[in-house]
Design a protein around this motif. Structure first.
Motif, PDB file in Angstrom:
ATOM      1  N   GLU A 555       0.849  -1.176   0.000  1.00  0.00           N
ATOM      2  CA  GLU A 555       0.000   0.000   0.000  1.00  0.00           C
ATOM      3  C   GLU A 555       0.885   1.226   0.000  1.00  0.00           C
ATOM      4  O   GLU A 555       1.759   1.382   0.856  1.00  0.00           O
ATOM      5  CB  GLU A 555      -0.926   0.026   1.216  1.00  0.00           C
ATOM      6  N   LEU A 556       0.648   2.103  -0.970  1.00  0.00           N
ATOM      7  CA  LEU A 556       1.344   3.370  -1.059  1.00  0.00           C
ATOM      8  C   LEU A 556       0.341   4.483  -0.822  1.00  0.00           C
ATOM      9  O   LEU A 556      -0.793   4.418  -1.298  1.00  0.00           O
ATOM     10  CB  LEU A 556       1.998   3.548  -2.434  1.00  0.00           C
ATOM     11  N   GLY A 557       0.755   5.509  -0.111  1.00  0.00           N
ATOM     12  CA  GLY A 557      -0.121   6.639   0.133  1.00  0.00           C
ATOM     13  C   GLY A 557       0.386   7.878  -0.579  1.00  0.00           C
ATOM     14  O   GLY A 557       1.465   7.891  -1.176  1.00  0.00           O
ATOM     15  N   GLY A 558      -0.427   8.924  -0.548  1.00  0.00           N
ATOM     16  CA  GLY A 558      -0.021  10.194  -1.131  1.00  0.00           C
ATOM     17  C   GLY A 558       0.151  10.171  -2.635  1.00  0.00           C
ATOM     18  O   GLY A 558       0.988  10.888  -3.184  1.00  0.00           O
ATOM     19  N   ILE A 559      -0.653   9.367  -3.323  1.00  0.00           N
ATOM     20  CA  ILE A 559      -0.587   9.283  -4.789  1.00  0.00           C
ATOM     21  C   ILE A 559      -1.675  10.183  -5.355  1.00  0.00           C
ATOM     22  O   ILE A 559      -2.858   9.832  -5.359  1.00  0.00           O
ATOM     23  CB  ILE A 559      -0.776   7.835  -5.289  1.00  0.00           C
ATOM     24  N   PRO A 560      -1.356  11.363  -5.849  1.00  0.00           N
ATOM     25  CA  PRO A 560      -2.384  12.309  -6.300  1.00  0.00           C
ATOM     26  C   PRO A 560      -2.916  11.960  -7.688  1.00  0.00           C
ATOM     27  O   PRO A 560      -2.305  11.201  -8.444  1.00  0.00           O
ATOM     28  CB  PRO A 560      -1.645  13.645  -6.319  1.00  0.00           C
ATOM     29  N   ARG A 561      -4.035  12.534  -8.027  1.00  0.00           N
ATOM     30  CA  ARG A 561      -4.690  12.289  -9.316  1.00  0.00           C
ATOM     31  C   ARG A 561      -3.802  12.703 -10.490  1.00  0.00           C
ATOM     32  O   ARG A 561      -3.848  12.098 -11.564  1.00  0.00           O
ATOM     33  CB  ARG A 561      -6.018  13.048  -9.360  1.00  0.00           C
ATOM     34  N   ILE A 562      -2.981  13.723 -10.287  1.00  0.00           N
ATOM     35  CA  ILE A 562      -2.146  14.232 -11.371  1.00  0.00           C
ATOM     36  C   ILE A 562      -1.201  13.167 -11.918  1.00  0.00           C
ATOM     37  O   ILE A 562      -0.774  13.239 -13.079  1.00  0.00           O
ATOM     38  CB  ILE A 562      -1.341  15.472 -10.880  1.00  0.00           C
ATOM     39  N   VAL A 563      -0.885  12.168 -11.109  1.00  0.00           N
ATOM     40  CA  VAL A 563      -0.019  11.079 -11.583  1.00  0.00           C
ATOM     41  C   VAL A 563      -0.629  10.400 -12.806  1.00  0.00           C
ATOM     42  O   VAL A 563       0.071  10.014 -13.742  1.00  0.00           O
ATOM     43  CB  VAL A 563       0.214  10.058 -10.457  1.00  0.00           C
ATOM     44  N   PHE A 564      -1.969  10.262 -12.812  1.00  0.00           N
ATOM     45  CA  PHE A 564      -2.659   9.626 -13.931  1.00  0.00           C
ATOM     46  C   PHE A 564      -3.010  10.642 -15.018  1.00  0.00           C
ATOM     47  O   PHE A 564      -2.974  10.320 -16.204  1.00  0.00           O
ATOM     48  CB  PHE A 564      -3.939   8.936 -13.439  1.00  0.00           C
TER      49      PHE A 564
END
Length: 693
Positions: A555-564
């Motif tokens: 589980e990774l946290g802090g993955i914002p929408r902008i990554v996609f």
């Protein structure tokens, strides 16, 4: 027979052939007056022949027309080339009953054409640099014993001379023809023969044609009881040694329900863009018991059916009349910008076309090279940009090459979506000018919701045992185009003969395990949660029977929408990422032992040349791994890791690695600690490792 000819036979010939009818209110017998006015109209519109032998009044509203002949000749120039189309019709006898005049046309209770009504269409081309005219095709048709009831013919307009509109000047006639009404129309038989320039000949036979309920451009039902077509194809017209190939096509009932011309005519600009039309072009079409026979094989189909062909209401109009006029006049824009805009407009129009359902039942193919069939093909919600679902069931083929048998119980593909069609044209233009960016490349990537395969089996004399697959499923959803933020996949029962593997080392490694076949399965569940910005893999599992199992979860946290949304900014966005947890487990990994033995064995030419025993070699690898850990090797975690690696490599029963920090650890902190004090990382991450034989 081509679709255009078939459409003519179904909805045109019966109407046109019976159309020697009135155009304006009559002064005497409305039947005879309508015929006379029709022939006058034909002459005004440029008919080269418009004559009849006799016109006899048989009752106050009835008449018989005999030996009617009509012919038109149309010439179109394309640059220096000239295309000539000749249309001719001969009607030995036409009987009119119950004629009623009105301000906008004439109505007949019944029209009969006993015997044979003949029509001919010829097209010829004369090239600018050639003196002789070349026939492109010649069609001769014969309609037998036609009857129409409840027929209304609107008053037809005179086609005005308009040199600047050689094609679109006919559009008023098409618009008026939409007011034609037919209660029912039928013909016992229609026959046609088509001859093409290459010497090919096609004959068609249509038995039991009928039309019901034609009104406001819509035909409630069209039906043909039986169709037979025979084609003689000259595949090598310059070679006298080869005989032409003959193909025969036969089918049972052909049915079309709810065909509506008005949406199509609006779409291509024949009707004004603001015309109120229905969305459905065709409610249903159905073809039964199709067989096709050729010298090289045969094909059959129990049924083909389609439902609800549709044009979206907001689909932009593609003005075909303007383009056709320009083509004839030789004024089609040739500059790059204009051609590209024309292409974009055409693609935008295509996007509006769709069909709700398409089904093909009981397909069969038989030839010397391949034989077999498919039980069912079903398509749902298909358009030029989207495919709701494609399902293929019961596939089985026998292929002569290598005596191959192919079977597939079920294949399904769902939720395929393409970018706007015009954008592909724009991308090609962009790629010619510069290297597209990553974002521009990704904008062209389609999305796919599901691939599902069940019951696959391939056997041949090249395989010691069949290749088989019980079930494969890969589902993707919640797209931030083109990336799915939820993935659910599974492979069950994949079996491949070891001898069929291309890689020699792989064959040797699996051979050491005593495996004749590689039996593989896997599972993956990956999801991104926008609410808490976590990316979870739980689990990813890979298993090889007799070789071991690998499981990974994190589980990774802090993955914002902008990554996609913008991968080019992903590296900067990852500054907020955290490691929340991780688990790796490897069990019963006999494959590891086989790989180590293979690598160790490669150190010499024979088994006697091994530089170390398996246990010694495992110890060497464990020690070598520790040297790469730097200061971490001296920590408690490092010592446990060294012992676990050694235990697992000697006897790979189970190996586990856990990362369970008390709180999420920022990725930036991990990177910084790796550079300054890596020995502190295991404690920060609360990492643990263990192994058991």
């Amino acid at each position: 027979m081509t679709h255009k000819i078939r459409t003519y036979l179904m909805s045109g010939a019966l109407t046109v052939s019976l159309g020697f009818v009135g155009l304006t209110p009559a002064l005497a017998n409305p039947a005879t007056d309508s015929v006379e006015r029709f022939f006058a109209w034909a002459k005004e519109t440029g008919a080269v022949t418009a004559e009849y032998g006799s016109l006899i009044e048989t009752a106050p509203e009835d008449a018989i027309l005999r030996d009617a002949k009509l012919a038109w000749s149309f010439s179109f120039k394309f640059g220096g080339d000239e295309l000539t189309v000749d249309l001719a019709m001969n009607a030995p006898e036409t009987r009119f009953f119950g004629a009623k005049k009105s301000d906008d046309g004439v109505f007949f209770q019944k029209i009969e054409q006993p015997g044979v009504f003949e029509f001919r269409v010829n097209a010829a081309e004369k090239a600018a640099d050639e003196g002789e005219e070349k026939t492109l095709f010649a069609l001769t048709g014969r309609q037998h014993d036609a009857v129409t009831t409840g027929y209304f013919q609107p008053t037809l307009p005179v086609i005005a001379e308009a040199p600047e509109q050689p094609v679109s000047r006919f559009f008023p006639l098409l618009r008026t023809a939409l007011d034609t009404r037919i209660e029912a129309s039928s013909a016992r038989l229609v026959e046609a023969e088509t001859r093409l320039a290459d010497g090919s000949i096609q004959t068609d036979r249509y038995e039991g044609l009928s039309i019901k309920g034609m009104h406001d451009g819509r035909i409630a039902e069209q039906r043909i009881e039986r169709m037979v077509s025979e084609s003689t194809l000259d595949l090598t017209p310059d070679d006298d040694t080869d005989k032409p190939m003959t193909m025969r096509q036969e089918s049972g009932v052909y049915l079309v329900l709810g065909q509506d011309l008005k949406p199509v005519l609006r779409l291509v600009g024949i009707l004004p863009a603001d015309t109120k039309v229905r969305d459905t072009v065709m409610e249903r079409t159905e073809l039964n018991d199709l067989t096709v026979s050729t010298p090289v094989g045969s094909f059959s189909l129990k049924k083909a059916a389609a439902d609800n062909a549709h044009i979206a209401p907001q689909t932009p109009v593609f003005p075909i009349g303007e383009l056709a006029d320009q083509a004839v006049l030789g004024t089609v824009p040739e500059d790059r910008a204009a051609v590209l805009e024309l292409g974009r407009n055409a693609l935008r129009t295509l996007e509006g076309l769709s069909v709700a359902n398409l089904e093909l039942d009981a397909l069969a193919i038989k030839s010397e090279e391949v034989s077999g069939g498919i039980d069912k093909i079903a398509v749902k919600n298909a358009s030029y940009r989207n495919l709701g679902d494609l399902t293929i069931e019961g596939t089985a083929f026998k292929i002569r090459e290598n005596d191959t048998d192919f079977a597939l119980a079920r294949f399904q593909m769902s939720d395929l979506a393409l970018s706007p069609l015009a954008s592909y044209l724009g991308f090609m233009v962009l790629a010619d000018e510069k290297e597209p960016s990553l974002t521009e490349y990704l904008s062209m990537v389609p999305t796919l919701g599901l691939i599902d395969i069940q019951g696959l089996k391939v056997a041949s004399n090249k395989l010691p045992t069949p290749i088989s697959l019980t079930h494969y499923r890969f589902a993707m959803s919640d797209f931030i185009a083109p990336f799915p933020t939820r993935i659910d996949g599974e492979t069950k029962g994949l079996e491949i003969p070891v001898r069929a593997l291309d890689n020699k080392d792989a064959r040797r490694i699996f051979g050491r395990l005593g495996l004749a076949s590689l039996r593989y399965s896997d599972e993956i569940k990956l999801a991104w949660n926008e609410d808490d910005q976590t990316l979870r893999l739980d689990p990813m599992k890979i298993a090889i029977d007799g070789g071991g199992t690998v499981e990974l979860a994190f589980e990774l946290g802090g993955i914002p929408r902008i990554v996609f949304e913008d991968p080019e900014q992903a590296q900067a966005a990852m500054a907020t990422a955290t490691v929340n947890r991780l688990r790796l487990a490897i069990t019963d990994a006999r494959l590891v032992t086989s790989i180590l033995d293979s690598v160790n064995g490669n150190k010499g030419d024979t088994p006697e040349d091994l530089t170390a025993t398996s246990e010694e070699f495992a110890q060497m690898l464990a020690d070598e791994a520790m040297t790469n850990l730097g200061p971490v090797k001296d920590t408690s975690f490092g010592q446990n890791l060294h012992a676990a690696i050694k235990t697992f490599l000697v006897s790979p029963g189970r190996f586990e690695l856990h990362v369970e920090p008390n709180a999420p650890v920022p990725a930036t902190q991990i990177l910084g600690m790796l550079a300054t004090s890596p020995q502190m990382l295991p404690g920060l991450l609360n990492a643990s490792v263990s192994a058991a034989p």
